[in-house]
Design an enzyme around this catalytic site. Sequence first.
Site, PDB file in Angstrom:
ATOM      1  NE  ARG A 167      -2.765   1.340   3.475  1.00  0.00           N
ATOM      2  CZ  ARG A 167      -3.707   1.507   4.412  1.00  0.00           C
ATOM      3  NH1 ARG A 167      -4.990   1.573   4.076  1.00  0.00           N
ATOM      4  NH2 ARG A 167      -3.375   1.580   5.688  1.00  0.00           N
ATOM      5  CG  ASP A 448      -4.664   2.989  11.034  1.00  0.00           C
ATOM      6  OD1 ASP A 448      -5.629   3.689  11.389  1.00  0.00           O
ATOM      7  OD2 ASP A 448      -4.708   2.224  10.050  1.00  0.00           O
TER       8      ASP A 448
END
Length: 543
Positions: A167, A448
């Site tokens: 990613r 996150d």
Amino acid sequence: MAESGAQHHGIRILGPEQPGSERILCSDALLLLAELTRRFRARRNELMTLRAQRQLKIDAGAMPGFLPETADIRKKEWQILGIPSDLQDRRVEITGPVERKMVINALNADVKVFMADFEDSLAPAWDKVVQGQVNLADAVRGEIDFVHPDSGKAYTLREDPAVLICRVRGLHLDESHLELDGEPIPGALVDFALYFFHNHEALLAKGSGPYFYIPKLQSHLEARWWAEVFAFAEERYALQPGTIKVTCLIETLPAVFEMDEILYELRNNIVGLNCGRWDYIFSYIKTLRNHPDRVLPDRQAVTMDKPFLNAYSRLLIKTCHKRGALAMGGMAAFIPAKDPEQQALVLQKVTKDKELEAHNGHDGTWIAHPGLAETAMAVMDRYLGDRPNQLHVTREEDPPITAEELLEPCEGQATEAGMRANIRIAVQYMEAWISGNGCVPIYGLMEDAATAEISRASIWQWIRHGTVLDNGKLVTKALFEQMLTEELAVVRGEVGAQRYDQGRFDEAANLFRSLTCAEQLTDFLTLPGYEILTESTRMDNRT
């Protein structure tokens, strides 16, 4: 060549030399990056302007919706090019940053795919960016190992590891340590170019391929930009069109109305869409920030069974399966608990969450910790059986999902306990992030950037629209300041005086205060956070 201040093909390396940077930032890799930057950076900048212009219209009272000018794409019959064999079965995926031990543990977990993350779970300090590419290159070649410096425990890769997907960073983020023609290079191009250049041949040789996750798209025009990037790279290296495969996260409110169009623009390369639920909730707040009737309650109350989120999940499945693409579910952010009773509760919550996704028709789901793999896999196995996915679940019998359903206000209460929890979570996460750690266990959840974004944006929204908490208190800047002071003391007590005093909690609190009390909602906390992070790098470099 890779030392700080070096130039190659017009690219200046401003970050300090790192172990492995000579290998990763070699001349040929920088040549590809320079070509991509010269060809695609200006259009990236235009796309960011288009984002801002669209947001101004929504701020002025317009609501997002399906695009009339692309109705033909939604109505026509067409399919994506196809899905490689090693991406057909993605029933459980684990995500995490590109740190060496994490890469090994994730690839060794009882999952089908590891999404190695340069985005929301990585604070992109220069050393992490370079070392992350080294780690992935070693993993692709089966040459990655790690010995813990304290315990001496050795970590090695198993024979049949999970499939690797990289990613990259979102389009809004620049890499300040690499410049071309005096301007920083988009972080997305840095991550893509370096991973693709170093690994596409080795991946193809072992029957896999260069696979990517693309985050935070807001329109099909941004998907078109990526399609052109992929086509350029494939032609540049004489690869069959469609060799690069990508899964796009649908984690912004504008993008949910353009899923058909995103699939269409990327039809040669795309294999699926993913419900990035935490960022999606944040985007709902951010996009509708000027609309007082769309204020969300406590983060803990905004679950996937809420009508606007369930509609999002079902529409994604229906859209993907109609086009032959996989529909990936969202993240279970829980981490295993040591207490048996707490652990039972964690597994119960994970099971319920995954059953909702599997029942809706998702082809796979995300976890943040290897300890949840068995639980998630058991749920997905029950629904998928011997099938690799649920592409047969078309949801054709569903009535059309309307814009009104996707924008529906969310019931629930904003509470003092929720606001205080938001403060503690956001401060601790921001402290970790500006210290170089983007993936942090806090109160039983793997936090996150996306979950921290919800925490700080919720309070901004409550202040902006005069939300009243469950105890009758009006949310104001003064109340926030009072709670911030009180909760900093709580955090100090929880982490210990020594850890608190040696950490960067005061800096994090100042960053949190500036974001929460601002007149305008800042697009991403990682933008001002990155300035702090890179200033630390510059200071280290000077030292």
